[in-house]
Design a protein around this motif. Sequence first.
Motif, PDB file in Angstrom:
ATOM      1  N   ILE A  95      48.036  43.944  -2.968  1.00 44.47           N
ATOM      2  CA  ILE A  95      47.948  42.564  -2.472  1.00 44.47           C
ATOM      3  C   ILE A  95      47.011  42.498  -1.268  1.00 44.47           C
ATOM      4  O   ILE A  95      46.175  41.593  -1.164  1.00 44.47           O
ATOM      5  N   ASN A  96      47.133  43.438  -0.346  1.00 48.62           N
ATOM      6  CA  ASN A  96      46.258  43.457   0.837  1.00 48.62           C
ATOM      7  C   ASN A  96      44.783  43.538   0.441  1.00 48.62           C
ATOM      8  O   ASN A  96      43.943  42.845   1.014  1.00 48.62           O
ATOM      9  N   CYS A 100      42.001  40.582   1.022  1.00 45.77           N
ATOM     10  CA  CYS A 100      40.776  40.896   1.773  1.00 45.77           C
ATOM     11  C   CYS A 100      39.551  40.402   1.001  1.00 45.77           C
ATOM     12  O   CYS A 100      38.658  39.766   1.576  1.00 45.77           O
ATOM     13  N   ALA A 101      39.512  40.658  -0.296  1.00 43.44           N
ATOM     14  CA  ALA A 101      38.387  40.202  -1.120  1.00 43.44           C
ATOM     15  C   ALA A 101      38.338  38.672  -1.167  1.00 43.44           C
ATOM     16  O   ALA A 101      37.267  38.073  -1.023  1.00 43.44           O
ATOM     17  N   THR A 108      42.565  30.456   1.820  1.00 37.08           N
ATOM     18  CA  THR A 108      43.916  30.493   1.264  1.00 37.08           C
ATOM     19  C   THR A 108      43.912  31.280  -0.038  1.00 37.08           C
ATOM     20  O   THR A 108      42.989  31.144  -0.846  1.00 37.08           O
ATOM     21  N   ALA A 109      44.937  32.085  -0.241  1.00 34.03           N
ATOM     22  CA  ALA A 109      45.152  32.759  -1.524  1.00 34.03           C
ATOM     23  C   ALA A 109      46.263  32.017  -2.253  1.00 34.03           C
ATOM     24  O   ALA A 109      47.252  31.602  -1.649  1.00 34.03           O
ATOM     25  N   SER A 152      43.599  35.119   7.138  1.00 34.77           N
ATOM     26  CA  SER A 152      42.641  35.302   8.227  1.00 34.77           C
ATOM     27  C   SER A 152      41.469  36.087   7.642  1.00 34.77           C
ATOM     28  O   SER A 152      41.563  36.643   6.552  1.00 34.77           O
ATOM     29  N   LYS A 153      40.387  36.136   8.337  1.00 33.63           N
ATOM     30  CA  LYS A 153      39.246  36.920   7.863  1.00 33.63           C
ATOM     31  C   LYS A 153      39.703  38.359   7.677  1.00 33.63           C
ATOM     32  O   LYS A 153      40.340  38.930   8.538  1.00 33.63           O
ATOM     33  N   GLY A 154      39.441  38.929   6.528  1.00 39.11           N
ATOM     34  CA  GLY A 154      39.888  40.276   6.237  1.00 39.11           C
ATOM     35  C   GLY A 154      41.198  40.296   5.467  1.00 39.11           C
ATOM     36  O   GLY A 154      41.638  41.336   5.022  1.00 39.11           O
TER      37      GLY A 154
END
Length: 160
Positions: A95-96, A100-101, A108-109, A152-154
Motif C-alpha cells: 500500500i505504501n 507513493c506512486a 487522494t488515493a 502527502s507528497k511521497g
Amino acid sequence: MEYKKASADMADGIFHVLQTTIKTVYPKYYPKEVVDFFCEHHSREHILEGVASGNMSVLADKDKIIGTGCFHEDHITGVYVLPEYQKQGYGMQIINHLECAISEKYKTAVLDASLPAVCIYERHGYKTVGHGTYCLKNDVVLVYEIMEKRLSKGGRGYEA
C-alpha cells in the motif's frame, strides 16, 4: 523482500497469489458466487493487462512472489498477499508503494475495499466515503466500501 515492477514472465506467480488468496480468505466473508466472480475477474489476461499498464508490482521473497499491488490513476485496484504471509506488514508495504506512486500526480488515493480488507485500510488512514454494489448471478449482490485517503507528497500520511 523486494518490491519491483511486474513483468509478463511473473504472470503465473501473480495468478497464484491472487487465486490462492481469494480462494482461502474470501469464502470466510462472501458466498460462492462472489468468490467465483473475483477468481474469474483476476484471470491471467487481466494480470497481463495490469503488467502492460506499468502500474502492477510484486513483493518477492527471493524468487517467490508473495504479494502484488496495482493502481490506475488515483485508484488502487488491488492489493493481495498470500495467506501465509499476511499479518506481517507486507500488505502495508505494498500500500505504501502504491500511495507513493499515486501521490506523484494525485492528492487522494481511492479504492474499493473488500470486506476482509476494510479494517486494514482503516488502520492505514482510509475513510469510507460510500458503498458500492455489483449484482452477480443467482441474485447475489457484492457489497463493498469505497474508501479514500488524502496523501502527502511521497504517499505517506495526510496532507496538513
